[in-house]
Write a protein that holds these residues in place. Structure first.
Motif, PDB file in Angstrom:
ATOM      1  N   ASP A   1      -3.889  -0.143  12.199  1.00 57.72           N
ATOM      2  CA  ASP A   1      -2.503   0.157  12.586  1.00 57.72           C
ATOM      3  C   ASP A   1      -1.671  -1.124  12.646  1.00 57.72           C
ATOM      4  O   ASP A   1      -0.502  -1.142  12.229  1.00 57.72           O
ATOM      5  N   HIS A   2      -2.271  -2.182  13.179  1.00 55.67           N
ATOM      6  CA  HIS A   2      -1.582  -3.485  13.240  1.00 55.67           C
ATOM      7  C   HIS A   2      -1.260  -3.984  11.832  1.00 55.67           C
ATOM      8  O   HIS A   2      -0.147  -4.482  11.572  1.00 55.67           O
ATOM      9  N   LEU A   3      -2.211  -3.823  10.905  1.00 58.20           N
ATOM     10  CA  LEU A   3      -2.003  -4.296   9.535  1.00 58.20           C
ATOM     11  C   LEU A   3      -0.932  -3.489   8.814  1.00 58.20           C
ATOM     12  O   LEU A   3      -0.174  -4.037   8.007  1.00 58.20           O
ATOM     13  N   PHE A   4      -0.861  -2.190   9.096  1.00 53.31           N
ATOM     14  CA  PHE A   4       0.181  -1.372   8.475  1.00 53.31           C
ATOM     15  C   PHE A   4       1.568  -1.904   8.822  1.00 53.31           C
ATOM     16  O   PHE A   4       2.523  -1.725   8.054  1.00 53.31           O
ATOM     17  N   GLU A   5       1.685  -2.554   9.971  1.00 53.83           N
ATOM     18  CA  GLU A   5       2.975  -3.128  10.381  1.00 53.83           C
ATOM     19  C   GLU A   5       3.235  -4.478   9.721  1.00 53.83           C
ATOM     20  O   GLU A   5       4.378  -4.937   9.673  1.00 53.83           O
ATOM     21  N   GLN A   6       2.165  -5.116   9.219  1.00 57.74           N
ATOM     22  CA  GLN A   6       2.313  -6.451   8.625  1.00 57.74           C
ATOM     23  C   GLN A   6       2.527  -6.410   7.118  1.00 57.74           C
ATOM     24  O   GLN A   6       3.163  -7.294   6.556  1.00 57.74           O
ATOM     25  N   ILE A   7       1.985  -5.380   6.473  1.00 53.32           N
ATOM     26  CA  ILE A   7       2.075  -5.301   5.014  1.00 53.32           C
ATOM     27  C   ILE A   7       3.294  -4.476   4.608  1.00 53.32           C
ATOM     28  O   ILE A   7       4.019  -3.933   5.448  1.00 53.32           O
ATOM     29  N   THR A   8       3.512  -4.367   3.289  1.00 54.72           N
ATOM     30  CA  THR A   8       4.582  -3.519   2.768  1.00 54.72           C
ATOM     31  C   THR A   8       4.012  -2.136   2.470  1.00 54.72           C
ATOM     32  O   THR A   8       3.023  -2.008   1.747  1.00 54.72           O
ATOM     33  N   VAL A   9       4.619  -1.117   3.045  1.00 59.13           N
ATOM     34  CA  VAL A   9       4.150   0.262   2.862  1.00 59.13           C
ATOM     35  C   VAL A   9       5.241   1.058   2.147  1.00 59.13           C
ATOM     36  O   VAL A   9       6.361   1.166   2.648  1.00 59.13           O
ATOM     37  N   SER A  10       4.913   1.585   0.980  1.00 58.57           N
ATOM     38  CA  SER A  10       5.833   2.451   0.253  1.00 58.57           C
ATOM     39  C   SER A  10       5.396   3.903   0.446  1.00 58.57           C
ATOM     40  O   SER A  10       4.219   4.166   0.685  1.00 58.57           O
ATOM     41  N   GLU A  11       6.323   4.820   0.364  1.00 62.26           N
ATOM     42  CA  GLU A  11       6.001   6.228   0.577  1.00 62.26           C
ATOM     43  C   GLU A  11       6.157   7.019  -0.722  1.00 62.26           C
ATOM     44  O   GLU A  11       7.046   6.742  -1.529  1.00 62.26           O
ATOM     45  N   LYS A  12       5.266   7.994  -0.893  1.00 63.54           N
ATOM     46  CA  LYS A  12       5.336   8.870  -2.060  1.00 63.54           C
ATOM     47  C   LYS A  12       5.101  10.307  -1.592  1.00 63.54           C
ATOM     48  O   LYS A  12       4.083  10.608  -0.964  1.00 63.54           O
ATOM     49  N   THR A  13       6.046  11.181  -1.893  1.00 61.12           N
ATOM     50  CA  THR A  13       5.908  12.588  -1.512  1.00 61.12           C
ATOM     51  C   THR A  13       5.016  13.298  -2.517  1.00 61.12           C
ATOM     52  O   THR A  13       5.220  13.191  -3.736  1.00 61.12           O
ATOM     53  N   VAL A  14       4.020  14.001  -2.011  1.00 57.93           N
ATOM     54  CA  VAL A  14       3.070  14.692  -2.880  1.00 57.93           C
ATOM     55  C   VAL A  14       2.865  16.123  -2.377  1.00 57.93           C
ATOM     56  O   VAL A  14       3.234  16.459  -1.243  1.00 57.93           O
TER      57      VAL A  14
ATOM     58  N   ARG B   1      -3.543   9.347   6.047  1.00 52.25           N
ATOM     59  CA  ARG B   1      -3.945   8.088   6.678  1.00 52.25           C
ATOM     60  C   ARG B   1      -5.281   7.610   6.107  1.00 52.25           C
ATOM     61  O   ARG B   1      -5.475   6.410   5.885  1.00 52.25           O
ATOM     62  N   THR B   2      -6.201   8.549   5.874  1.00 53.36           N
ATOM     63  CA  THR B   2      -7.493   8.178   5.301  1.00 53.36           C
ATOM     64  C   THR B   2      -7.318   7.505   3.946  1.00 53.36           C
ATOM     65  O   THR B   2      -7.936   6.478   3.658  1.00 53.36           O
ATOM     66  N   VAL B   3      -6.441   8.088   3.114  1.00 52.07           N
ATOM     67  CA  VAL B   3      -6.176   7.502   1.795  1.00 52.07           C
ATOM     68  C   VAL B   3      -5.510   6.135   1.953  1.00 52.07           C
ATOM     69  O   VAL B   3      -5.879   5.163   1.278  1.00 52.07           O
ATOM     70  N   GLN B   4      -4.527   6.053   2.832  1.00 53.19           N
ATOM     71  CA  GLN B   4      -3.799   4.802   3.029  1.00 53.19           C
ATOM     72  C   GLN B   4      -4.731   3.704   3.550  1.00 53.19           C
ATOM     73  O   GLN B   4      -4.667   2.548   3.110  1.00 53.19           O
TER      74      GLN B   4
ATOM     75  N   VAL C   1       0.854  -1.190   0.000  1.00 51.44           N
ATOM     76  CA  VAL C   1       0.000   0.000   0.000  1.00 51.44           C
ATOM     77  C   VAL C   1       0.888   1.237   0.000  1.00 51.44           C
ATOM     78  O   VAL C   1       1.892   1.297   0.707  1.00 51.44           O
ATOM     79  N   GLU C   2       0.503   2.216  -0.807  1.00 54.38           N
ATOM     80  CA  GLU C   2       1.284   3.447  -0.907  1.00 54.38           C
ATOM     81  C   GLU C   2       0.820   4.455   0.139  1.00 54.38           C
ATOM     82  O   GLU C   2      -0.375   4.679   0.326  1.00 54.38           O
ATOM     83  N   LYS C   3       1.761   5.069   0.829  1.00 54.13           N
ATOM     84  CA  LYS C   3       1.486   6.102   1.814  1.00 54.13           C
ATOM     85  C   LYS C   3       1.905   7.452   1.240  1.00 54.13           C
ATOM     86  O   LYS C   3       3.048   7.627   0.838  1.00 54.13           O
ATOM     87  N   LEU C   4       0.969   8.381   1.207  1.00 49.69           N
ATOM     88  CA  LEU C   4       1.266   9.718   0.694  1.00 49.69           C
ATOM     89  C   LEU C   4       1.843  10.578   1.807  1.00 49.69           C
ATOM     90  O   LEU C   4       1.357  10.558   2.938  1.00 49.69           O
ATOM     91  N   VAL C   5       2.884  11.335   1.467  1.00 49.70           N
ATOM     92  CA  VAL C   5       3.534  12.224   2.441  1.00 49.70           C
ATOM     93  C   VAL C   5       3.538  13.636   1.860  1.00 49.70           C
ATOM     94  O   VAL C   5       4.126  13.875   0.804  1.00 49.70           O
ATOM     95  N   ALA C   6       2.860  14.561   2.529  1.00 44.44           N
ATOM     96  CA  ALA C   6       2.820  15.959   2.076  1.00 44.44           C
ATOM     97  C   ALA C   6       3.485  16.841   3.117  1.00 44.44           C
ATOM     98  O   ALA C   6       3.126  16.797   4.295  1.00 44.44           O
ATOM     99  N   GLU C   7       4.465  17.599   2.695  1.00 41.58           N
ATOM    100  CA  GLU C   7       5.171  18.498   3.601  1.00 41.58           C
ATOM    101  C   GLU C   7       4.454  19.853   3.663  1.00 41.58           C
ATOM    102  O   GLU C   7       3.882  20.314   2.673  1.00 41.58           O
ATOM    103  N   VAL C   8       4.498  20.476   4.812  1.00 35.50           N
ATOM    104  CA  VAL C   8       3.910  21.805   4.981  1.00 35.50           C
ATOM    105  C   VAL C   8       4.950  22.842   4.566  1.00 35.50           C
ATOM    106  O   VAL C   8       5.976  22.998   5.231  1.00 35.50           O
TER     107      VAL C   8
END
Length: 464
Positions: free
Chosen positions: A436-449, A283-286, A127-134
Motif C-alpha cells: 500500500d505504501h509503494l502504491f503511493e510512491q509509484i505512478t498508477v494508471s487506471e484502465k476500465t475493464v 488489487r491482486t493483479v496490481q 503500474v496499471e490498475k484495473l477497474v471493473a464496474e458492477v
C-alpha cells in the motif's frame, strides 16, 4: 579478545574468536561480585564473604554462564562493528573441545550476512490498475445463481419420489397410546434427508397428495428419549401436498429467505459483494505487476541458506498440491470404474514410499525471486517505519479463529503463545502495508475493464 576472519565468500562469513583466560576470569569475578550482596556464608555477615572464598565456593558454578555471556557479548560487538546482519541463526561452536579451566576459549563463528539492498527509483515505476464496474447483468447473474442454489420446492402432481418434499400431518402411537413430541401439522419433510428416524421417510415414497398412510417404525436402541428407545410406533400420516425441487423465484421471497426486506435490498447487498470481489481481484493483479516491476528493477545476491530453505518449501507445497489433484482425479476415475464394474488393481500405493522431495532449478528460480522480493519489501518497510500493530494482528488472529467454530478461544490462545504462527500471520499483514505504501510512491494508471477481462487477468497470473 581477538577476532580473525576465516571466511569471506559472497555473503558467507567466518570468524575465529579467542576469549583469553584473563577475560573469562574477569567475567567470572564480575558475576560473583554481582551476587555477593545476597550470599550468606558461615562466619561472615551477609554480603561480607571474601571474594577469594566466594570464588573458591561458587566460581565453577558460574563459569559456564560467564563463558556464554562473554561469547554472546563478543558476537554483539562484532555485528555492531561490522554492520553485518545474519540472515539465519549464526553457527557458533567451541573449537578447543578439550578445554580446561585456565585456558583461552576458542570459538568458530559462521553465518550468512543479509545483503545490502539497493535503493529503488519508485518514480520510474508505473503500474496499471484495473477497474471493473458492477453492472446490472452481473447482479442478475448472481441473483440467478443464488436462486438456483436456494432450496425451494413447488407443488407437483403424481407420487412423491426421493428428494421431493411432502407436507403432512402425523400422529404417532405406541401400543395405541399417543406420546409427547409424536405429532405435528403441516410439517415439510424432504424424503431422503434423514431428518426422521430410519425407515420413516422411505415408507412415504410413492405417496400422493390427500392420501392417508400409516408408517410403522422402531425407535433406535440409543434414541435420546429413553422412554421411546427401542419401541415400535405407528404414525398415522395425512399427505397434504407433494412438492418437487425447483429454482427459487427471483422476487421478494428470495430476499426474505436471506433475511432482507425485499429484492432491492438483496440486489444492493449483491452489488456491494461483487464490488468488493472485483476490487480484491484488481488489487491482486496490481500487486503482482508491482512485484514484477520491483523484481526487474533490482538485482542482488540472496543468502544461499534462505534460498535453499524456500526452494524446499516450494517443492513440498507443489508436490502436495499435485498429489491432492491426482487423488481427486483418481477418486473420480475409481467411481467411474465402480459404475462399470471394473475391479483391476489401480496401483494406489505405488508412491507411498517416496524419498525426500528435492527442489528443481525451476523451484530455485522461483525461490530466489521470493527471497529477493521479501528482503526488498522488508528493507522498504523498515525505512518507511511500517509496523503491524497489536490491534491489526489480533484482528487477523480472530478472523482465522472464526474458521474453527466452537474452538475460537482455544485457537486464539494457541496462536498467541506460538511465536512461529504469529509470525506467519504478521508477515502477510506487513507485506500488504508495504505494498500500500509503494502504491503511493509509484505512478498508477487506471484502465476500465469488464468482469471477463478482469477474470482473464487473474487467470494469466496463475499461468505465469
Amino acid at each position: 579478545m581477538q577476532v580473525t576472519e576465516t571466511l569471506n565468500e559472497g555473503l558467507k562469513r567466518g570468524y575465529a574468536i579467542t576469549l583469553t583466560a584473563a577475560e573469562l576470569d574477569a567475567k567470572v569475578d564480575e558475576k560473583l561480585e554481582a551476587v555477593r550482596p545476597q550470599v550468606q556464608m558461615k562466619g561472615f555477615r551477609k554480603g561480607k564473604a571474601p571474594h577469594a572464598l566466594l570464588k573458591k565456593m561458587y566460581g565453577k558454578s558460574v563459569l559456564g554462564e560467564a563463558m556464554q555471556e562473554a561469547i554472546d557479548g563478543a558476537m554483539r560487538a562484532h555485528f555492531e562493528e561490522t554492520g553485518d546482519r545474519p540472515a539465519m541463526q549464526p553457527d557458533v561452536k567451541m573449537t578447543n573441545e578439550a578445554w580446561e579451566e585456565g585456558q583461552d576459549v576458542e570459538v568458530a563463528l559462521e553465518y550468512e550476512a543479509l545483503p545490502t539492498v539497493p535503493e529503488v527509483d519508485f518514480a520510474a515505476i508505473t503500474v496499471e490498475k484495473l477497474v471493473a464496474e458492477v453492472d446490472d447483468a452481473a447482479v442478475e447473474e448472481a441473483l440467478q445463481n443464488l436462486a438456483a442454489g436456494t432450496e425451494h420446492f413447488e407443488a407437483k402432481t403424481g407420487a412423491a419420489e426421493e428428494g421431493d418434499q411432502v407436507v403432512l400431518d402425523f400422529e404417532g402411537r405406541i401400543d395405541g397410546e399417543a406420546f409427547d413430541g409424536g405429532a405435528a401439522e403441516d410439517f415439510p419433510l424432504t424424503l431422503g434427508s434423514g431428518q426422521f428416524i430410519p425407515g420413516f421417510e422411505e415408507q412415504l415414497i410413492g405417496a400422493k397428495a390427500e392420501e392417508a398412510r400409516d408408517v410403522t417404525v422402531s425407535f433406535p436402541e440409543d434414541y435420546n428419549a429413553a422412554q421411546l428407545a427401542g419401541k415400535e410406533a405407528v404414525f398415522a400420516c395425512t399427505i397434504k401436498e407433494v412438492k418437487a425441487k425447483a429454482d427459487a423465484p427471483v422476487d421478494d421471497s428470495l430476499a426474505t429467505h436471506y433475511g432482507l426486506d425485499d429484492l432491492d435490498a438483496l440486489k444492493g447487498q449483491i452489488k456491494e459483494r461483487l464490488a468488493a470481489e472485483y476490487a480484491g481481484a484488481a488489487r491482486t493483479v496490481q500487486k503482482r505487476r508491482l512485484l514484477d516491476a520491483l523484481d526487474g528493477a533490482v538485482s542482488f545476491e540472496v543468502p544461499p541458506t534462505m534460498l535453499e530453505s524456500e526452494a524446499k518449501q516450494i517443492a513440498h507445497q507443489l508436490h502436495n498440491e499435485n498429489e491432492a489433484e491426482e487423488k481427486a482425479e483418481g477418486a473420480e476415475a475409481g467411481a467411474a470404474e465402480d459404475e462399470r464394474g471394473d475391479d483391476h488393481d489401480r496401483g494406489d500405493d505405488q508412491d507411498q514410499n517416496q524419498g525426500p522431495i528435492e527442489p528443481t532449478e525451476e523451484h530455485r528460480t522461483l525461490a530466489e525471486r521470493r527471497v529477493r522480493l521479501g528482503l526488498l519489501l522488508a528493507e522498504i518497510g523498515s525505512q518507511a517505519e511500517i509496523t503491524v500493530t497489536d490491534a491489526e494482528l489480533n484482528q487477523a488472529v480472530v478472523a482465522q479463529a472464526r474458521q474453527y467454530p466452537g474452538q475460537e478461544k482455544a485457537f486464539f490462545e494457541f496462536v498467541r503463545q506460538n511465536e512461529g504462527m504469529m509470525q506467519q500471520i504478521r508477515a502477510p499483514l506487513f507485506e500488504d502495508k508495504v505494498v500500500d505504501h509503494l502504491f503511493e510512491q509509484i505512478t498508477v494508471s487506471e484502465k476500465t475493464v469488464s468482469k471477463d477481462e478482469l477474470q482473464e487477468a487473474i487467470e494469466a497470473l496463475d499461468d505465469a
